[in-house]
Design a protein around this motif. Structure first.
Motif, short mmCIF file in Angstrom:
data_model
loop_
_atom_site.label_atom_id
_atom_site.label_comp_id
_atom_site.label_asym_id
_atom_site.label_seq_id
_atom_site.Cartn_x
_atom_site.Cartn_y
_atom_site.Cartn_z
N ALA A 104 0.84 -1.20 0.00
CA ALA A 104 0.00 0.00 0.00
C ALA A 104 0.88 1.24 0.00
CB ALA A 104 -0.90 -0.01 1.24
N PRO A 105 0.45 2.32 -0.67
CA PRO A 105 1.23 3.56 -0.67
C PRO A 105 1.39 4.10 0.76
CG PRO A 105 -0.51 3.63 -2.32
CD PRO A 105 -0.78 2.43 -1.47
N TRP A 106 2.50 4.80 0.97
CA TRP A 106 2.76 5.46 2.26
C TRP A 106 2.99 6.93 2.02
CZ3 TRP A 106 3.00 4.39 7.48
CH2 TRP A 106 2.79 3.05 7.86
N LEU A 107 2.47 7.74 2.94
CA LEU A 107 2.70 9.17 2.94
C LEU A 107 3.46 9.54 4.20
CD1 LEU A 107 2.14 12.16 2.04
CD2 LEU A 107 -0.01 11.99 3.34
N HIS A 108 4.57 10.27 4.03
CA HIS A 108 5.36 10.78 5.16
C HIS A 108 5.37 12.30 5.05
CE1 HIS A 108 7.36 6.87 6.29
NE2 HIS A 108 6.88 6.58 5.09
N VAL A 109 4.98 12.99 6.10
CA VAL A 109 4.93 14.45 6.11
C VAL A 109 5.99 14.97 7.06
CG1 VAL A 109 3.52 16.49 6.52
CG2 VAL A 109 2.48 14.43 5.55
N PHE A 110 6.86 15.84 6.55
CA PHE A 110 7.96 16.36 7.35
C PHE A 110 7.73 17.81 7.78
CE2 PHE A 110 9.52 12.96 4.72
CZ PHE A 110 10.24 12.19 5.62
N GLU A 111 6.88 18.52 7.04
CA GLU A 111 6.58 19.91 7.38
C GLU A 111 5.19 20.24 6.84
OE1 GLU A 111 8.34 24.24 6.06
OE2 GLU A 111 9.78 22.70 6.69
N GLY A 112 4.42 20.97 7.62
CA GLY A 112 3.07 21.33 7.19
C GLY A 112 2.09 20.19 7.40
N ALA A 113 1.07 20.14 6.57
CA ALA A 113 0.03 19.11 6.67
C ALA A 113 -0.52 18.81 5.28
CB ALA A 113 -1.09 19.56 7.60
N VAL A 114 -1.01 17.58 5.10
CA VAL A 114 -1.55 17.13 3.82
C VAL A 114 -2.94 16.56 4.06
CG1 VAL A 114 -1.24 15.55 1.87
CG2 VAL A 114 0.76 16.62 2.93
N ARG A 115 -3.89 16.99 3.25
CA ARG A 115 -5.26 16.50 3.33
C ARG A 115 -5.42 15.33 2.36
NH1 ARG A 115 -10.26 17.63 0.74
NH2 ARG A 115 -12.09 17.65 2.15
N VAL A 116 -5.97 14.22 2.84
CA VAL A 116 -6.16 13.02 2.04
C VAL A 116 -7.65 12.75 1.90
CG1 VAL A 116 -5.64 10.56 1.82
CG2 VAL A 116 -3.99 12.10 2.93
N ALA A 117 -8.11 12.57 0.68
CA ALA A 117 -9.52 12.30 0.41
C ALA A 117 -9.62 11.11 -0.54
CB ALA A 117 -10.21 13.52 -0.20
N GLY A 118 -10.66 10.30 -0.33
CA GLY A 118 -10.87 9.15 -1.20
C GLY A 118 -12.35 8.84 -1.31
N HIS A 126 -14.05 7.01 2.04
CA HIS A 126 -13.96 7.49 3.42
C HIS A 126 -13.97 9.00 3.45
CE1 HIS A 126 -9.76 8.71 2.80
NE2 HIS A 126 -9.63 7.58 2.13
N ALA A 127 -14.19 9.54 4.64
CA ALA A 127 -14.16 10.99 4.83
C ALA A 127 -12.72 11.49 4.76
CB ALA A 127 -14.77 11.34 6.19
N ASP A 140 -7.44 2.53 0.62
CA ASP A 140 -8.62 3.13 0.00
C ASP A 140 -9.76 3.33 0.99
OD1 ASP A 140 -7.36 3.28 -2.41
OD2 ASP A 140 -8.27 1.46 -3.24
N ASP A 141 -9.81 2.49 2.04
CA ASP A 141 -10.89 2.61 3.01
C ASP A 141 -10.58 3.57 4.15
OD1 ASP A 141 -9.01 1.21 4.43
OD2 ASP A 141 -10.22 -0.59 4.71
N GLY A 142 -9.40 4.21 4.11
CA GLY A 142 -9.04 5.17 5.13
C GLY A 142 -8.57 4.56 6.43
N GLN A 143 -8.34 3.25 6.47
CA GLN A 143 -7.97 2.57 7.71
C GLN A 143 -6.47 2.23 7.77
OE1 GLN A 143 -10.35 2.18 10.13
NE2 GLN A 143 -11.55 3.37 8.65
N GLY A 144 -5.65 2.97 7.07
CA GLY A 144 -4.22 2.67 7.02
C GLY A 144 -3.52 2.85 8.35
N ARG A 145 -2.39 2.13 8.49
CA ARG A 145 -1.61 2.20 9.73
C ARG A 145 -0.95 3.56 9.87
NH1 ARG A 145 2.81 -0.90 9.55
NH2 ARG A 145 2.63 -1.35 7.33
#
Length: 312
Positions: A189-203, A206-207, A221-226
């Motif tokens: 599954a894809p991973w997102l790492h944020v080092f500065e600021g914030a990122v909004r994720v929509a799919g 899920h909300a 895809d269901d928003g339940q990622g680790r």
């Protein structure tokens, strides 16, 4: 290219194996490896042919390439590949024209991309900085009102500027403004790492939710990622470093192997050993020796292009 007495059919077979291994994803490569090793060890001529193909590819790497190179440099690169492969045989020419990420993508797709072992950096029109890790592919849509980057494969790091930036992976949409982030999509599954600021994720399933500075999340895809802490190794590669913070040995070898045309493996008994420290991605032998020494292990090279890490 061919060494005296080397059968062209053997050389074509070596190119065939080289292209297959370079084009394969890690899971596919693991399936191919036993068959390649059997072929390589079957005859001394096979090892000689493999060495010649590796040397040829190394000469390709020394030529200018990528989006920063001019048209003349790109033409020189492609001409050199074709000329050398004609010497290797017509079958080899056909294989590489289909499977080479550098040549094929450059000719067929208007994308940002890197070949195996290559990293690259672009500054977009809106001021955002984009880095691609080895073997990565991104579709770029720069139309107003915001730039859109779609990660198809591999890994990118983005320093988004004052303008909104949209990223997508699979069915998920990510929105960033002023954030520094890493997005990775390889076999899991894809991973997102944020080092500065914030990122909004929509799919669609899920909300929307936010991933903030120093956080990481698996993008299901269901928003339940680790959830996890952002890992510095997900940004250190753009500086030529693999920074290990309690990194498993097998994961260390996988990361290092993405930057070299060498198969790296370890015994299952030592795979979970943990590494700490900084290792230079370009210095394969030095990094392997340092890692083996730190863990009290040893290196073995059973065949050309294959390094094993074993218990001492």
């Amino acid at each position: 290219m061919s060494a005296p007495g080397l059968d062209p059919a053997v050389l074509d077979a070596a190119v065939h194996w080289f292209v297959q291994l370079q084009a394969a994803k890690p899971a596919e490569r693991a399936t191919l490896m036993p068959h390649w090793q059997a072929w390589l060890g079957a005859h001394e001529a096979h090892a000689r042919a493999w060495t010649e193909v590796e040397a040829l590819w190394g000469r390709f790497d020394a030529l200018p390439q990528g989006p920063g190179a001019g048209a003349a440099a790109q033409q020189a690169l492609q001409h050199s590949r074709r000329r050398a492969l004609r010497r290797a045989g017509s079958a080899a020419l056909g294989l590489l024209a289909v499977a080479s990420p550098v040549l094929w993508l450059a000719q067929q797709r208007p994308e940002l991309h890197t070949a195996h072992g290559q990293t690259a950096h672009w500054t977009l029109a809106d001021g955002a900085g984009v880095w691609l890790n080895s073997g990565s592919e991104v579709r770029l849509h720069a139309q107003a009102p915001q730039t859109h980057l779609r990660l198809e494969d591999g890994e990118l790091f983005v320093e988004s500027g004052a303008q909104p930036l949209r990223l997508s992976v699979g069915a998920l949409q990510l929105h960033s403004q002023g954030a520094h982030l890493a997005l990775q999509r390889r076999d899991a599954a894809p991973w997102l790492h944020v080092f500065e600021g914030a990122v909004r994720v929509a799919g669609p399933e899920h909300a929307p939710y936010w991933v903030r500075a120093h956080q990481a999340r698996a993008l299901q895809d269901d928003g339940q990622g680790r959830h996890a802490a952002a890992q510095v190794q997900r940004e250190s590669w753009r500086r030529g470093l693999l920074v290990a913070q309690s990194l498993r040995l097998d994961e260390f070898l996988q990361e290092l192997g993405q930057h070299h045309r060498v198969w790296l493996s370890c015994e299952p008994a030592v795979a979970a050993r943990r590494l700490f420290g900084s290792y230079e991605l370009a210095q394969l032998d030095h990094s392997l020796q340092a890692a083996a020494q730190a863990l009290g292990l040893r290196l073995r090279r059973p065949l050309p292009g294959w390094v094993q890490v074993l218990a001492a």
